[in-house]
Design a protein around this motif. Structure first.
Motif, mmCIF file in Angstrom:
data_model
loop_
_atom_site.group_PDB
_atom_site.id
_atom_site.type_symbol
_atom_site.label_atom_id
_atom_site.label_comp_id
_atom_site.label_asym_id
_atom_site.label_seq_id
_atom_site.Cartn_x
_atom_site.Cartn_y
_atom_site.Cartn_z
ATOM 1 N N ALA A 197 3.051 29.037 4.301
ATOM 2 C CA ALA A 197 2.463 28.900 3.677
ATOM 3 C C ALA A 197 2.129 30.112 3.140
ATOM 4 C CB ALA A 197 1.341 28.462 4.216
ATOM 5 N N ASP A 198 2.577 31.075 3.865
ATOM 6 C CA ASP A 198 2.622 32.504 3.534
ATOM 7 C C ASP A 198 3.886 33.657 2.510
ATOM 8 O OD1 ASP A 198 0.156 33.136 4.808
ATOM 9 O OD2 ASP A 198 0.834 32.402 6.215
ATOM 10 N N LEU A 199 4.821 33.481 3.577
ATOM 11 C CA LEU A 199 6.291 33.940 2.711
ATOM 12 C C LEU A 199 6.623 32.865 2.218
ATOM 13 C CD1 LEU A 199 7.129 35.179 5.663
ATOM 14 C CD2 LEU A 199 5.696 36.368 3.879
ATOM 15 N N SER A 200 7.972 32.818 0.873
ATOM 16 C CA SER A 200 8.842 32.787 0.015
ATOM 17 C C SER A 200 9.809 31.785 1.308
ATOM 18 C CB SER A 200 9.099 32.894 -1.077
ATOM 19 O OG SER A 200 10.389 33.578 -0.875
ATOM 20 N N PRO A 201 10.463 30.788 0.780
ATOM 21 C CA PRO A 201 11.887 30.307 1.459
ATOM 22 C C PRO A 201 12.966 31.471 1.289
ATOM 23 C CG PRO A 201 11.575 28.560 0.422
ATOM 24 C CD PRO A 201 10.235 29.463 -0.932
ATOM 25 N N LYS A 202 13.024 32.036 0.274
ATOM 26 C CA LYS A 202 14.172 33.247 0.147
ATOM 27 C C LYS A 202 13.545 34.463 1.380
ATOM 28 C CE LYS A 202 16.083 36.875 -2.861
ATOM 29 N NZ LYS A 202 15.963 38.001 -2.031
ATOM 30 N N GLN A 203 12.044 34.897 1.234
ATOM 31 C CA GLN A 203 11.420 36.092 2.087
ATOM 32 C C GLN A 203 11.977 35.490 3.925
ATOM 33 O OE1 GLN A 203 7.264 35.659 0.425
ATOM 34 N NE2 GLN A 203 7.968 37.915 0.475
ATOM 35 N N ILE A 204 12.180 33.641 3.762
ATOM 36 C CA ILE A 204 12.011 33.683 4.914
ATOM 37 C C ILE A 204 13.606 33.880 5.431
ATOM 38 C CG2 ILE A 204 12.254 31.153 6.661
ATOM 39 C CD1 ILE A 204 9.933 30.784 5.184
ATOM 40 N N LYS A 205 14.437 33.385 4.925
ATOM 41 C CA LYS A 205 16.113 33.666 4.967
ATOM 42 C C LYS A 205 16.107 34.963 5.105
ATOM 43 C CE LYS A 205 20.402 31.670 3.029
ATOM 44 N NZ LYS A 205 20.723 33.243 3.247
ATOM 45 N N ASP A 206 15.652 35.554 4.192
ATOM 46 C CA ASP A 206 15.858 36.965 4.284
ATOM 47 C C ASP A 206 15.157 37.880 5.669
ATOM 48 O OD1 ASP A 206 16.964 37.011 1.716
ATOM 49 O OD2 ASP A 206 15.837 38.309 1.144
ATOM 50 N N LEU A 207 14.374 37.173 5.876
ATOM 51 C CA LEU A 207 14.028 37.966 7.056
ATOM 52 C C LEU A 207 14.266 37.175 8.693
ATOM 53 C CD1 LEU A 207 10.756 39.145 8.280
ATOM 54 C CD2 LEU A 207 10.053 37.553 7.968
#
Length: 436
Positions: free
Chosen positions: A65-75
């Motif tokens: 709900a807070d991060l995009s799929p790309k942000q989650i992958k990068d993280l």
């Protein structure tokens, strides 16, 4: 996802505020408003998944709900850039090696996640963030290296003088740049107390943006759950009951394991294994929880007399003390027992334990021996034995070869300031530092 304070469930904040503030205004620790339970299909397919693939799904369940799929992958890719091998030590006993990161300690996982997430959440902010960290050893090195040269972030590390190993100290005091180290005339609990007071000081917080990268911060704590999923995925016997023994000091690592179990991971029992700083094992054995002055031991990263994450552990079990005590057993061991375990394991299996891993091994064996053939067990090896070379060499009668990464730190020069054990002195330092 909202995050609530363990001291006041009605106080809820966003992910950004929970991460940047670190500690709630009422001194409570932030907890996710709800803990998602992963579907059975996820666990059925765990053995087929890579560490990173596991990470994407677990972090997505918590932060989608807070991060995009790309942000989650990068993280996740940034966090899980190294392995966490599961090594068989003897029949039914496995060691989860968490020391293959940049500073050779388990806290590399949380520190890398925290620094990356913080930079994502602070994108576009003009003010600098001051990260305050109290360390008894490995937190300082992991956070320092995780945040080293990160733009817009200054890290201030407090550590007890003479109470961390030379290698641990060199890993965070030799960096310079945006890493600033304060050697405190006291023990870890004194350092932790000053950091907490700073977060609650109105004047300080009006003049600067303060946050924490200790395990009290959800961004340091939550990602540690990932390696529990990964360890389970590689267990050869899924049908046997599983007990996991966690060498514990501030209890963030144990809390992360319990978080994984609450999300559906089939762990049947946890062992809170400590040295003589035994307030949690005593609580689990029926005594009231009561903070005590810390005692110095060979397993110095666990020398914590007032563990911050205790109330997070309770919150994970909905503050049901009976359920907590059903699911977690606590044992403590002195330095002599720790050394004996190191020597015995080396002689019988060839495996080299550091003092913290030895405490975890002892707790696991003590439990499993009560239930012959019923459980398989994992204990956590939280730091490379080379970080405690003088102890390991003396106990085992060897000259342990250090990894190149550790040798490199030893050649650096310390950059530290000495700070008296006094909050006003620390506050004045922060005010002066804010003008630099």
């Amino acid at each position: 996802m909202k995050f609530y304070s363990t001291n006041n469930p009605g106080h809820k904040v966003s992910l950004k505020e929970a991460v940047i503030k670190g500690l709630a205004p009422d001194q409570g620790l932030y907890m996710p408003e709800s803990i998602p339970v992963l579907p059975r299909s996820f666990f059925d397919k765990l053995p087929e998944k890579s560490f990173q693939e596991i990470g994407y799904e677990v972090i997505s369940a918590l932060f989608k709900a807070d991060l995009s799929p790309k942000q989650i992958k990068d993280l996740v890719d940034h966090t899980l850039a190294f392995d966490a091998p599961l090594v068989k030590v003897e029949a039914g006993i496995y060691c989860l090696e968490l020391f293959h990161g940049p500073t050779l300690a388990f806290k590399d996982f949380g520190a890398r996640f925290c620094s990356k997430l913080m930079s994502m959440l602070m994108e576009g902010e003009k003010r600098k963030v001051r990260v305050l960290v109290a360390t008894s050893g490995d937190t300082g090195s992991a956070v320092a290296n995780g945040f080293y040269k990160i733009p817009g972030v200054e890290v201030i590390i407090l550590y007890p003088k003479g109470k961390v190993s030379e290698l641990q100290e060199k890993q965070f005091t030799t960096l310079g740049e945006n890493i600033h180290c304060l050697e405190v005339e006291g023990v870890f609990d004194d350092c932790q107390k000053m950091v907490k007071e700073a977060f609650l000081d109105k004047e300080l917080n009006e003049r600067m943006m303060l946050t924490s990268a200790n395990s009290i911060n959800v961004a340091r704590w939550i990602p540690q759950s990932l390696y529990y999923f990964y360890a389970y995925a590689r267990l050869p016997e899924k049908h046997k009951k599983l007990v996991v023994s966690v060498p514990s000091g501030n209890f963030g690592n144990l809390g992360a394991g319990i978080l994984a179990e609450r999300m559906g991971l089939p762990i049947d029992m946890f062992i809170a294994s400590t040295n003589l700083n035994k307030v949690v094992p005593e609580f689990l054995d029926g005594a009231p929880f009561s903070a005590k002055p810390s005692i110095q031991t060979l397993s110095n990263s666990m020398d914590v007399g007032n563990p911050s994450n205790f109330y997070r552990l309770l919150a994970l079990y909905n503050n049901d003390e009976n359920l907590f005590k059903e699911k977690v057993k606590g044992y403590f061991f002195d330095d002599e027992e720790t050394q004996q375990a190191m020597a015995k394991v080396k002689a019988e299996t060839g495996y080299i334990l550091d003092p913290h891993g030895a405490v975890g091994f002892l707790g696991l064996k003590k439990f499993i021996n009560q239930y012959p053939g019923e459980y398989q067990g994992i204990f956590l090896e939280t730091a490379h034995p080379g970080k405690f070379k003088s102890v390991v060499d003396e106990v085992l009668g060897i000259n342990l070869e250090l990894p190149d990464r550790l040798k490199k730190f030893l050649s650096g020069s310390k950059k530290v300031e000495v700070l008296e054990n006094d909050f006003d002195a620390f506050k004045n330092y922060l005010f002066e530092f804010n003008h630099v």
